[in-house]
Design a protein around this motif. Structure first.
Motif, PDB file in Angstrom:
ATOM      1  N   GLU A  30       0.498 -23.780  86.755  1.00 46.16           N
ATOM      2  CA  GLU A  30      -0.787 -22.911  86.786  1.00 46.16           C
ATOM      3  C   GLU A  30      -1.145 -22.722  85.583  1.00 46.16           C
ATOM      4  OE1 GLU A  30       0.070 -19.595  89.268  1.00 46.16           O
ATOM      5  OE2 GLU A  30       1.343 -20.661  90.865  1.00 46.16           O
ATOM      6  N   LYS A  31      -0.390 -22.527  84.555  1.00 47.76           N
ATOM      7  CA  LYS A  31      -0.979 -22.465  83.219  1.00 47.76           C
ATOM      8  C   LYS A  31      -1.670 -23.186  82.720  1.00 47.76           C
ATOM      9  CE  LYS A  31       0.083 -20.310  78.687  1.00 47.76           C
ATOM     10  NZ  LYS A  31      -1.331 -20.122  78.453  1.00 47.76           N
ATOM     11  N   ILE A  32      -1.234 -24.510  82.922  1.00 55.16           N
ATOM     12  CA  ILE A  32      -1.771 -25.775  82.465  1.00 55.16           C
ATOM     13  C   ILE A  32      -3.265 -25.830  83.161  1.00 55.16           C
ATOM     14  CG2 ILE A  32      -1.770 -28.354  82.520  1.00 55.16           C
ATOM     15  CD1 ILE A  32       1.210 -27.897  82.143  1.00 55.16           C
ATOM     16  N   LEU A  33      -3.088 -25.734  84.564  1.00 55.50           N
ATOM     17  CA  LEU A  33      -4.580 -25.781  85.026  1.00 55.50           C
ATOM     18  C   LEU A  33      -5.484 -24.799  84.712  1.00 55.50           C
ATOM     19  CD1 LEU A  33      -3.302 -26.710  88.734  1.00 55.50           C
ATOM     20  CD2 LEU A  33      -4.033 -28.136  86.885  1.00 55.50           C
ATOM     21  N   VAL A  34      -5.174 -23.699  84.435  1.00 57.72           N
ATOM     22  CA  VAL A  34      -6.145 -22.439  83.898  1.00 57.72           C
ATOM     23  C   VAL A  34      -6.901 -23.131  82.556  1.00 57.72           C
ATOM     24  CG1 VAL A  34      -6.149 -20.478  83.153  1.00 57.72           C
ATOM     25  CG2 VAL A  34      -4.940 -20.980  85.356  1.00 57.72           C
ATOM     26  N   ASP A  35      -5.916 -23.632  81.644  1.00 57.32           N
ATOM     27  CA  ASP A  35      -6.223 -23.984  80.247  1.00 57.32           C
ATOM     28  C   ASP A  35      -7.152 -25.092  80.120  1.00 57.32           C
ATOM     29  OD1 ASP A  35      -5.202 -21.487  79.479  1.00 57.32           O
ATOM     30  OD2 ASP A  35      -3.224 -22.422  78.916  1.00 57.32           O
ATOM     31  N   LYS A  36      -6.953 -26.061  81.114  1.00 55.59           N
ATOM     32  CA  LYS A  36      -7.572 -27.471  80.984  1.00 55.59           C
ATOM     33  C   LYS A  36      -8.850 -27.421  81.287  1.00 55.59           C
ATOM     34  CE  LYS A  36      -5.140 -31.305  81.054  1.00 55.59           C
ATOM     35  NZ  LYS A  36      -4.335 -32.386  81.801  1.00 55.59           N
ATOM     36  N   ARG A  37      -9.662 -28.357  80.803  1.00 48.93           N
ATOM     37  CA  ARG A  37     -11.120 -28.477  81.175  1.00 48.93           C
ATOM     38  C   ARG A  37     -11.086 -29.855  82.224  1.00 48.93           C
ATOM     39  NH1 ARG A  37     -16.251 -27.266  78.865  1.00 48.93           N
ATOM     40  NH2 ARG A  37     -17.823 -27.920  80.179  1.00 48.93           N
ATOM     41  N   LEU A  38     -10.155 -30.704  81.785  1.00 47.60           N
ATOM     42  CA  LEU A  38     -10.555 -31.950  82.675  1.00 47.60           C
ATOM     43  C   LEU A  38      -9.204 -32.032  83.524  1.00 47.60           C
ATOM     44  CD1 LEU A  38     -12.070 -34.772  80.559  1.00 47.60           C
ATOM     45  CD2 LEU A  38     -13.134 -33.446  82.119  1.00 47.60           C
ATOM     46  N   LEU A  39      -9.164 -32.367  84.780  1.00 49.26           N
ATOM     47  CA  LEU A  39      -7.881 -32.591  85.744  1.00 49.26           C
ATOM     48  C   LEU A  39      -7.781 -33.986  85.939  1.00 49.26           C
ATOM     49  CD1 LEU A  39      -8.726 -29.500  88.248  1.00 49.26           C
ATOM     50  CD2 LEU A  39      -7.320 -29.269  85.841  1.00 49.26           C
ATOM     51  N   ASN A  40      -6.569 -34.434  85.872  1.00 46.59           N
ATOM     52  CA  ASN A  40      -6.429 -35.739  86.303  1.00 46.59           C
ATOM     53  C   ASN A  40      -6.261 -35.794  87.543  1.00 46.59           C
ATOM     54  OD1 ASN A  40      -3.663 -35.177  86.792  1.00 46.59           O
ATOM     55  ND2 ASN A  40      -2.905 -35.657  84.858  1.00 46.59           N
ATOM     56  N   ILE A  41      -5.904 -36.985  88.289  1.00 39.65           N
ATOM     57  CA  ILE A  41      -5.700 -37.027  89.705  1.00 39.65           C
ATOM     58  C   ILE A  41      -4.538 -36.062  90.554  1.00 39.65           C
ATOM     59  CG2 ILE A  41      -4.174 -39.170  89.877  1.00 39.65           C
ATOM     60  CD1 ILE A  41      -7.192 -38.690  92.246  1.00 39.65           C
ATOM     61  N   ASP A  42      -3.344 -36.069  89.786  1.00 39.91           N
ATOM     62  CA  ASP A  42      -2.273 -35.299  90.104  1.00 39.91           C
ATOM     63  C   ASP A  42      -2.940 -33.744  90.147  1.00 39.91           C
ATOM     64  OD1 ASP A  42      -0.703 -37.367  90.894  1.00 39.91           O
ATOM     65  OD2 ASP A  42      -0.125 -37.658  88.738  1.00 39.91           O
ATOM     66  N   VAL A  66     -15.575 -37.469  85.706  1.00 42.92           N
ATOM     67  CA  VAL A  66     -15.716 -37.788  84.603  1.00 42.92           C
ATOM     68  C   VAL A  66     -14.902 -39.211  84.302  1.00 42.92           C
ATOM     69  CG1 VAL A  66     -15.228 -37.284  82.060  1.00 42.92           C
ATOM     70  CG2 VAL A  66     -15.945 -35.376  83.547  1.00 42.92           C
ATOM     71  N   ARG A  67     -15.611 -40.128  84.199  1.00 41.09           N
ATOM     72  CA  ARG A  67     -14.949 -41.305  83.978  1.00 41.09           C
ATOM     73  C   ARG A  67     -14.835 -41.685  82.560  1.00 41.09           C
ATOM     74  NH1 ARG A  67     -15.285 -44.507  89.010  1.00 41.09           N
ATOM     75  NH2 ARG A  67     -16.824 -43.634  90.251  1.00 41.09           N
ATOM     76  N   LEU A  68     -13.459 -41.855  82.306  1.00 42.64           N
ATOM     77  CA  LEU A  68     -12.910 -42.354  80.887  1.00 42.64           C
ATOM     78  C   LEU A  68     -12.298 -43.696  80.974  1.00 42.64           C
ATOM     79  CD1 LEU A  68     -11.760 -39.067  79.436  1.00 42.64           C
ATOM     80  CD2 LEU A  68     -14.009 -40.057  79.035  1.00 42.64           C
ATOM     81  N   GLY A  69     -12.799 -44.913  80.723  1.00 42.28           N
ATOM     82  CA  GLY A  69     -12.450 -46.216  81.161  1.00 42.28           C
ATOM     83  C   GLY A  69     -12.267 -46.109  82.487  1.00 42.28           C
ATOM     84  N   ASN A  70     -11.023 -46.576  82.965  1.00 47.57           N
ATOM     85  CA  ASN A  70     -10.981 -46.843  84.468  1.00 47.57           C
ATOM     86  C   ASN A  70     -10.139 -45.629  84.804  1.00 47.57           C
ATOM     87  OD1 ASN A  70     -11.640 -49.302  84.370  1.00 47.57           O
ATOM     88  ND2 ASN A  70      -9.763 -50.112  83.775  1.00 47.57           N
ATOM     89  N   ALA A 107     -11.741 -34.928  86.902  1.00 47.35           N
ATOM     90  CA  ALA A 107     -12.643 -33.886  87.363  1.00 47.35           C
ATOM     91  C   ALA A 107     -12.638 -32.743  86.358  1.00 47.35           C
ATOM     92  CB  ALA A 107     -11.965 -33.179  88.654  1.00 47.35           C
ATOM     93  N   ASN A 108     -14.023 -32.457  85.987  1.00 48.51           N
ATOM     94  CA  ASN A 108     -14.401 -31.365  85.177  1.00 48.51           C
ATOM     95  C   ASN A 108     -14.218 -30.198  86.040  1.00 48.51           C
ATOM     96  OD1 ASN A 108     -16.190 -29.280  84.159  1.00 48.51           O
ATOM     97  ND2 ASN A 108     -17.250 -30.774  82.825  1.00 48.51           N
ATOM     98  N   LYS A 109     -13.211 -29.058  85.637  1.00 44.03           N
ATOM     99  CA  LYS A 109     -12.918 -27.926  86.520  1.00 44.03           C
ATOM    100  C   LYS A 109     -14.059 -26.918  86.610  1.00 44.03           C
ATOM    101  CE  LYS A 109      -9.175 -24.654  86.318  1.00 44.03           C
ATOM    102  NZ  LYS A 109      -9.943 -23.749  85.768  1.00 44.03           N
ATOM    103  N   ILE A 110     -14.932 -26.812  85.461  1.00 40.18           N
ATOM    104  CA  ILE A 110     -15.985 -25.915  85.814  1.00 40.18           C
ATOM    105  C   ILE A 110     -16.874 -26.512  86.609  1.00 40.18           C
ATOM    106  CG2 ILE A 110     -17.809 -24.941  84.349  1.00 40.18           C
ATOM    107  CD1 ILE A 110     -16.039 -24.834  81.873  1.00 40.18           C
ATOM    108  N   MET A 111     -17.391 -27.682  86.570  1.00 35.37           N
ATOM    109  CA  MET A 111     -18.380 -28.378  87.673  1.00 35.37           C
ATOM    110  C   MET A 111     -17.918 -28.377  88.875  1.00 35.37           C
ATOM    111  SD  MET A 111     -21.097 -28.651  85.655  1.00 35.37           S
ATOM    112  CE  MET A 111     -21.926 -29.554  86.919  1.00 35.37           C
ATOM    113  N   LEU A 112     -16.390 -28.472  89.027  1.00 31.64           N
ATOM    114  CA  LEU A 112     -15.852 -28.644  90.337  1.00 31.64           C
ATOM    115  C   LEU A 112     -15.922 -27.233  90.796  1.00 31.64           C
ATOM    116  CD1 LEU A 112     -14.019 -30.037  92.529  1.00 31.64           C
ATOM    117  CD2 LEU A 112     -12.129 -29.295  91.084  1.00 31.64           C
ATOM    118  N   ASP A 113     -15.566 -26.197  90.218  1.00 36.24           N
ATOM    119  CA  ASP A 113     -15.705 -24.855  90.723  1.00 36.24           C
ATOM    120  C   ASP A 113     -17.103 -24.540  91.273  1.00 36.24           C
ATOM    121  OD1 ASP A 113     -12.971 -24.540  90.357  1.00 36.24           O
ATOM    122  OD2 ASP A 113     -13.301 -23.277  88.456  1.00 36.24           O
TER     123      ASP A 113
END
Length: 70
Positions: free
Chosen positions: A3-15, A41-45, A49-55
């Motif tokens: 939960e702390k990682i998800l709060v602090d991160k701006r980009l979320l990977n698929i998991d 957000v696509r970085l290479g392949n 997900a940009n968490k702010i835009m997702l919200d």
């Protein structure tokens, strides 16, 4: 700790995206590959997900869209 990682991160990977929304990977990939969503957000392949835009996107599609009767 996740939960702390998800709060602090701006980009979320698929998991993290799956954990954040409580959905499976198939649905997550379906949402993230849609051309008209504002949060992918696509970085290479890789897809993130940009968490702010997702919200903001979730807020925009949430709730009942009832017409006001005058």
């Amino acid at each position: 700790m996740t939960e702390k990682i998800l709060v602090d991160k701006r980009l979320l990977n698929i998991d993290e995206f799956c954990a954040y929304l409580g959905i499976g990977k198939t649905k997550a990939r379906e949402l993230m590959t849609k051309v008209d969503n504002p949060f992918t957000v696509r970085l290479g392949n890789r897809l993130y997900a940009n968490k702010i835009m997702l919200d903001k996107w979730i807020d925009s599609i949430s709730g009942n869209k009832l017409k006001k009767v005058i």
